[in-house]
Design a protein around this motif. Structure first.
Motif, short mmCIF file in Angstrom:
data_model
loop_
_atom_site.label_atom_id
_atom_site.label_comp_id
_atom_site.label_asym_id
_atom_site.label_seq_id
_atom_site.Cartn_x
_atom_site.Cartn_y
_atom_site.Cartn_z
N ALA A 135 0.83 -1.21 0.00
CA ALA A 135 0.00 0.00 0.00
C ALA A 135 0.87 1.25 0.00
N ALA A 136 1.91 1.27 0.81
CA ALA A 136 2.79 2.45 0.88
C ALA A 136 3.55 2.65 -0.42
N ALA A 137 3.88 1.57 -1.10
CA ALA A 137 4.60 1.65 -2.37
C ALA A 137 3.66 1.88 -3.55
N ASP A 138 2.36 1.79 -3.30
CA ASP A 138 1.33 1.92 -4.33
C ASP A 138 1.53 0.88 -5.43
N VAL A 139 1.76 -0.37 -4.98
CA VAL A 139 1.87 -1.49 -5.91
C VAL A 139 0.98 -2.62 -5.45
N ASN A 140 0.61 -3.47 -6.35
CA ASN A 140 -0.17 -4.65 -6.06
C ASN A 140 0.69 -5.63 -5.27
N LEU A 141 0.10 -6.27 -4.29
CA LEU A 141 0.81 -7.24 -3.46
C LEU A 141 1.51 -8.31 -4.31
N GLY A 142 0.85 -8.75 -5.35
CA GLY A 142 1.43 -9.76 -6.22
C GLY A 142 2.72 -9.32 -6.89
N LEU A 143 2.85 -8.01 -7.15
CA LEU A 143 4.07 -7.51 -7.76
C LEU A 143 5.26 -7.59 -6.81
N ILE A 144 5.00 -7.45 -5.53
CA ILE A 144 6.09 -7.61 -4.56
C ILE A 144 6.59 -9.05 -4.61
N HIS A 145 5.65 -9.99 -4.58
CA HIS A 145 6.04 -11.40 -4.64
C HIS A 145 6.74 -11.74 -5.95
N ARG A 146 6.31 -11.12 -7.03
CA ARG A 146 6.90 -11.41 -8.33
C ARG A 146 8.31 -10.84 -8.47
N TYR A 147 8.51 -9.60 -8.07
CA TYR A 147 9.78 -8.93 -8.31
C TYR A 147 10.75 -8.93 -7.13
N VAL A 148 10.25 -9.14 -5.92
CA VAL A 148 11.13 -9.13 -4.75
C VAL A 148 11.09 -10.48 -4.05
N GLY A 149 9.91 -10.97 -3.75
CA GLY A 149 9.77 -12.25 -3.06
C GLY A 149 8.99 -12.09 -1.78
N SER A 150 9.44 -12.76 -0.75
CA SER A 150 8.76 -12.77 0.54
C SER A 150 9.12 -11.53 1.36
N LYS A 151 8.51 -11.42 2.53
CA LYS A 151 8.84 -10.31 3.42
C LYS A 151 10.31 -10.37 3.82
N ASP A 152 10.83 -11.57 4.04
CA ASP A 152 12.25 -11.71 4.35
C ASP A 152 13.12 -11.19 3.21
N ASP A 153 12.68 -11.40 1.99
CA ASP A 153 13.42 -10.88 0.83
C ASP A 153 13.36 -9.36 0.78
N VAL A 154 12.22 -8.78 1.17
CA VAL A 154 12.10 -7.32 1.23
C VAL A 154 13.05 -6.77 2.28
N ILE A 155 13.10 -7.42 3.44
CA ILE A 155 14.01 -6.99 4.50
C ILE A 155 15.45 -7.06 4.00
N ALA A 156 15.82 -8.15 3.34
CA ALA A 156 17.18 -8.31 2.81
C ALA A 156 17.48 -7.22 1.77
N LEU A 157 16.51 -6.89 0.93
CA LEU A 157 16.68 -5.83 -0.06
C LEU A 157 16.96 -4.49 0.61
N VAL A 158 16.17 -4.16 1.62
CA VAL A 158 16.35 -2.89 2.33
C VAL A 158 17.72 -2.85 3.00
N LEU A 159 18.11 -3.94 3.64
CA LEU A 159 19.42 -3.99 4.30
C LEU A 159 20.56 -3.88 3.29
N ALA A 160 20.43 -4.55 2.16
CA ALA A 160 21.48 -4.49 1.13
C ALA A 160 21.62 -3.07 0.58
N ARG A 161 20.51 -2.42 0.34
CA ARG A 161 20.57 -1.04 -0.16
C ARG A 161 21.14 -0.09 0.88
N HIS A 162 20.76 -0.29 2.13
CA HIS A 162 21.28 0.56 3.20
C HIS A 162 22.79 0.36 3.34
#
Length: 84
Positions: free
Chosen positions: A43-70
């Motif tokens: 909702a905050a990213a203004d994207v469909n939930l399915g797009l997160i799963h498609r392009y990033v993966g699970s919540k753990d993958d989102v956390i890993a993405l944020v940490l890697a970028r930081h």
């Protein structure tokens, strides 16, 4: 409402991943990763939930993405690579 208001803006996979990472980072700073749902990130990213799963993966993958970028941003600011 005019027709252009109804047409969805197409974003690239990279733009979607960027939006998800930015939104997740902001929410994680506000509340912590454990207190944020993947639906809230979508909702905050203004994207469909399915797009997160498609392009990033699970919540753990989102956390890993944020940490890697930081980590990458921190290394850039500090002017060097992480020690081995």
């Amino acid at each position: 409402m005019c027709h252009t208001d109804l047409v969805a803006t197409k974003r690239t996979a990279e733009q979607i991943v960027d939006a998800v990472a930015d939104a997740a980072h902001g929410l994680f700073v506000e509340r912590s990763p454990s207190a944020v749902s993947i639906r809230e990130i979508a909702a905050a990213a203004d994207v469909n939930l399915g797009l997160i799963h498609r392009y990033v993966g699970s919540k753990d993958d989102v956390i890993a993405l944020v940490l890697a970028r930081h980590t990458a941003r921190t290394q850039t600011v500090l002017g060097g690579a992480a020690p081995d």
